[in-house]
Design a protein around this motif. Sequence first.
Motif, PDB file in Angstrom:
ATOM      1  N   ILE A 129      71.415  58.860 -26.207  1.00 26.60           N
ATOM      2  CA  ILE A 129      70.231  58.895 -25.387  1.00 26.60           C
ATOM      3  C   ILE A 129      69.344  60.134 -25.269  1.00 26.60           C
ATOM      4  N   SER A 130      68.390  60.307 -25.624  1.00 29.64           N
ATOM      5  CA  SER A 130      67.550  61.451 -25.590  1.00 29.64           C
ATOM      6  C   SER A 130      66.329  61.272 -24.751  1.00 29.64           C
ATOM      7  N   PHE A 131      65.673  62.667 -24.439  1.00 31.76           N
ATOM      8  CA  PHE A 131      64.587  62.566 -23.726  1.00 31.76           C
ATOM      9  C   PHE A 131      63.363  63.299 -24.520  1.00 31.76           C
ATOM     10  N   CYS A 132      63.562  63.616 -25.673  1.00 29.34           N
ATOM     11  CA  CYS A 132      62.922  64.419 -26.636  1.00 29.34           C
ATOM     12  C   CYS A 132      62.676  63.806 -27.913  1.00 29.34           C
ATOM     13  N   ALA A 133      61.688  63.028 -28.607  1.00 31.30           N
ATOM     14  CA  ALA A 133      61.489  62.976 -30.061  1.00 31.30           C
ATOM     15  C   ALA A 133      61.388  63.909 -30.881  1.00 31.30           C
ATOM     16  N   ILE A 134      60.765  65.011 -30.556  1.00 31.23           N
ATOM     17  CA  ILE A 134      60.411  66.190 -31.294  1.00 31.23           C
ATOM     18  C   ILE A 134      61.715  66.934 -31.427  1.00 31.23           C
ATOM     19  N   CYS A 135      62.607  66.994 -30.391  1.00 25.19           N
ATOM     20  CA  CYS A 135      63.985  67.738 -30.340  1.00 25.19           C
ATOM     21  C   CYS A 135      64.899  67.046 -31.140  1.00 25.19           C
ATOM     22  N   ASP A 136      65.038  65.668 -31.055  1.00 26.07           N
ATOM     23  CA  ASP A 136      66.181  64.786 -31.419  1.00 26.07           C
ATOM     24  C   ASP A 136      65.927  63.692 -32.480  1.00 26.07           C
ATOM     25  N   GLY A 137      64.727  63.779 -32.907  1.00 28.77           N
ATOM     26  CA  GLY A 137      64.346  62.323 -33.772  1.00 28.77           C
ATOM     27  C   GLY A 137      64.851  62.602 -35.039  1.00 28.77           C
ATOM     28  N   PHE A 138      64.734  63.504 -35.501  1.00 27.19           N
ATOM     29  CA  PHE A 138      65.265  63.893 -36.929  1.00 27.19           C
ATOM     30  C   PHE A 138      66.818  63.265 -37.340  1.00 27.19           C
ATOM     31  N   ILE A 139      67.533  63.486 -36.073  1.00 27.78           N
ATOM     32  CA  ILE A 139      69.006  63.118 -36.061  1.00 27.78           C
ATOM     33  C   ILE A 139      69.143  61.611 -36.550  1.00 27.78           C
ATOM     34  N   TYR A 140      68.096  60.908 -36.251  1.00 25.80           N
ATOM     35  CA  TYR A 140      68.365  59.384 -36.345  1.00 25.80           C
ATOM     36  C   TYR A 140      67.271  58.838 -37.680  1.00 25.80           C
ATOM     37  N   ASN A 142      65.975  56.863 -40.558  1.00 24.23           N
ATOM     38  CA  ASN A 142      66.288  55.395 -40.970  1.00 24.23           C
ATOM     39  C   ASN A 142      67.328  54.856 -40.054  1.00 24.23           C
ATOM     40  N   LYS A 143      67.685  55.402 -38.876  1.00 20.65           N
ATOM     41  CA  LYS A 143      68.418  54.534 -38.052  1.00 20.65           C
ATOM     42  C   LYS A 143      67.608  53.503 -37.046  1.00 20.65           C
ATOM     43  N   LYS A 144      68.249  52.733 -36.273  1.00 27.82           N
ATOM     44  CA  LYS A 144      67.602  52.014 -35.468  1.00 27.82           C
ATOM     45  C   LYS A 144      67.323  52.679 -34.187  1.00 27.82           C
ATOM     46  N   ILE A 145      66.096  52.771 -33.899  1.00 28.89           N
ATOM     47  CA  ILE A 145      65.937  53.471 -32.348  1.00 28.89           C
ATOM     48  C   ILE A 145      65.080  52.526 -31.486  1.00 28.89           C
ATOM     49  N   GLY A 146      65.604  52.943 -30.192  1.00 33.60           N
ATOM     50  CA  GLY A 146      64.889  52.012 -29.272  1.00 33.60           C
ATOM     51  C   GLY A 146      64.223  53.367 -28.443  1.00 33.60           C
ATOM     52  N   VAL A 147      62.933  52.860 -27.757  1.00 37.37           N
ATOM     53  CA  VAL A 147      62.300  53.795 -27.035  1.00 37.37           C
ATOM     54  C   VAL A 147      61.615  53.127 -25.782  1.00 37.37           C
ATOM     55  N   VAL A 148      62.189  53.732 -24.465  1.00 34.99           N
ATOM     56  CA  VAL A 148      61.730  53.136 -23.257  1.00 34.99           C
ATOM     57  C   VAL A 148      60.699  53.864 -22.827  1.00 34.99           C
ATOM     58  N   GLY A 149      59.490  52.910 -22.495  1.00 36.82           N
ATOM     59  CA  GLY A 149      58.226  53.438 -22.040  1.00 36.82           C
ATOM     60  C   GLY A 149      57.206  52.429 -21.948  1.00 36.82           C
ATOM     61  N   ASN A 150      56.004  52.725 -21.388  1.00 34.50           N
ATOM     62  CA  ASN A 150      54.994  51.790 -21.449  1.00 34.50           C
ATOM     63  C   ASN A 150      53.605  52.301 -21.440  1.00 34.50           C
ATOM     64  N   LYS A 151      53.714  53.731 -21.373  1.00 25.41           N
ATOM     65  CA  LYS A 151      52.396  54.386 -21.367  1.00 25.41           C
ATOM     66  C   LYS A 151      51.789  55.233 -22.532  1.00 25.41           C
ATOM     67  N   PHE A 164      60.241  59.316 -38.680  1.00 19.50           N
ATOM     68  CA  PHE A 164      61.843  59.134 -39.121  1.00 19.50           C
ATOM     69  C   PHE A 164      62.509  57.673 -39.488  1.00 19.50           C
ATOM     70  N   THR A 165      61.948  57.006 -38.788  1.00 19.63           N
ATOM     71  CA  THR A 165      62.494  55.615 -39.030  1.00 19.63           C
ATOM     72  C   THR A 165      61.304  54.794 -38.830  1.00 19.63           C
ATOM     73  N   LYS A 166      61.316  53.528 -39.379  1.00 20.94           N
ATOM     74  CA  LYS A 166      60.451  52.233 -39.239  1.00 20.94           C
ATOM     75  C   LYS A 166      61.008  51.272 -38.142  1.00 20.94           C
ATOM     76  N   ASP A 167      62.333  51.135 -37.890  1.00 22.75           N
ATOM     77  CA  ASP A 167      63.370  50.442 -37.106  1.00 22.75           C
ATOM     78  C   ASP A 167      63.454  50.898 -35.574  1.00 22.75           C
ATOM     79  N   ILE A 168      62.246  50.642 -35.166  1.00 22.48           N
ATOM     80  CA  ILE A 168      62.112  51.187 -33.826  1.00 22.48           C
ATOM     81  C   ILE A 168      61.680  49.832 -32.821  1.00 22.48           C
ATOM     82  N   THR A 169      62.447  49.898 -31.691  1.00 23.26           N
ATOM     83  CA  THR A 169      62.097  48.839 -30.702  1.00 23.26           C
ATOM     84  C   THR A 169      61.688  49.389 -29.539  1.00 23.26           C
TER      85      THR A 169
END
Lengths: 287, 287
Positions: A129-140, A142-151, A164-169
């Motif tokens: 669980i991360s709060f910063c795509a720019i900080c941690d995105g590269f770790i994942y 081509n992995k399966k990533i979820g992102v929580v938010g609506n705005k 980093f990946t296209k597999d995002i929900t």
Amino acid sequence: MHDVIVIGGGPAGASASIYLQRSKLDVLLIMKDHGTLEKTGHIDNYWGFSDTMDGKELVIKGLEQAKRLGVQIKEEEVLDIEKDLFGEHKFTVKTDKETYEGKTVLLATGQSKPNLRVKGFKEYTGKGISFCAICDGFIYRNKKIGVVGNKKFMSEELETLSNFTKDITIFTDANELTVDVGDYKVCHGKITEIKGDEVINQVITENNTYDVDALFIAMGTPSANDFALRMGAIIDKNNIVVDDKHMTNIEGLFAAGDCIGGLLQIAKAVSDGAHAALAINKYVRAL
Amino acid sequence: MHDVIVIGGGPAGASASIYLQRSKLDVLLIMKDHGTLEKTGHIDNYWGFSDTMDGKELVIKGLEQAKRLGVQIKEEEVLDIEKDLFGEHKFTVKTDKETYEGKTVLLATGQSKPNLRVKGFKEYTGKGISFCAICDGFIYRNKKIGVVGNKKFMSEELETLSNFTKDITIFTDANELTVDVGDYKVCHGKITEIKGDEVINQVITENNTYDVDALFIAMGTPSANDFALRMGAIIDKNNIVVDDKHMTNIEGLFAAGDCIGGLLQIAKAVSDGAHAALAINKYVRAL
């Protein structure tokens, strides 16, 4: 370029602006709303008011005071803050309407809002669980990533993650989706639990179960902590860490009020603002 | 016995009283006047007021606020504070009208007033110039002592000093003597210089020169520093030294606001008051 851009119009931000303006710096205050005080009906313990005060009314008085003394105030939503990469004393603050530049930035946006309150959230924070795509995105990659938010904040994180990946929900956590997210999968259900072993591996909603390798939190609008984190500032237990001059570990980036922790009271936030302003004044004049 | 006796009715004292009262402690606030703010006409930088405020008006509003929330307020002059010698959690506060007892005391009487502004004063402070008869009087047994002052505070010091020597001269420094000093010699002239070698040996006034071995300062009314000093509290550069809980080195004796130094601003004093109150509440409940 402004000497200082103050983000947040509550007790800490407005108090700092008043002191900064009186020390003859060029101050811009950017605020989104009246913060947590907007919903605080009865304030009795802030010294100097013989009658009970309404929180929102008090914030408005503070802003009128700042305005009277000459502070420029913009009611805009800050979307991003960037520090100049070449070591210049320059911060760029992007809002929903404009882009501003300041020699320094003071974060005074109040306490970070609570995050997901579901089973497993705390356990897997930092373990997928991360709060910063720019900080941690590269770790994942081509992995399966979820992102929580609506705005807008979520869609900015989404854009970063898409490198980093296209597999995002996208998980809206039952909030209304207010931005266009193209072809990405969207789950509209309420999140009920986060599961995993050593690290996260599943997001459970009221209707379904999703496999993920990482979950990025970008709920609502970014908080001071979110901005601070993106710039590399140290956060401890949800509080921005500052030195005795109210400066974070990022040169020129200051913070005051509830977002740095301590006593969550108006009196303390106002005092923080005054102290931060004096330190910023010294700092700017020495540049 | 009160849980807390707060001495001083300005921003720090009233703010603390409000917090203490709201935490359901028995608080007594004793104040003499409206302090330095009484003479401060225009206050613009204390957050929450859209219009310029008058210092005295602001102090009165703060006291009305404290009163409304249930704080007992006495307008009396504190003459002495004593801590129980037998280790009981008890302080005795003597005013010009009454004697009160409290489990704790919070000193919030503002910045210590300037002392004698004459040549040699700084140089011989600690070298024969003393601020506490009870602390240093015994050193000057049967010596020539001067005591500077014109009010009750001076006559109390005089009484203490009379145990050690009969050769005492009172210097009013051109102020009106408002107490009976019996047969003691009185010099009514303005003090112009303090002289000495290694230690003080002369007080020079506009009309005369007086040989002294020591000079005790007890001008006007006692300040927080004077009380603190008499109880053995550590003072550094005219500021009462406190820990992060606002407690002095004397168990149960707290201090807040300008008298502990730092930023001499209302915002800081009010915040100090809130912080001290929370610490005192914890302390009293653990007794």
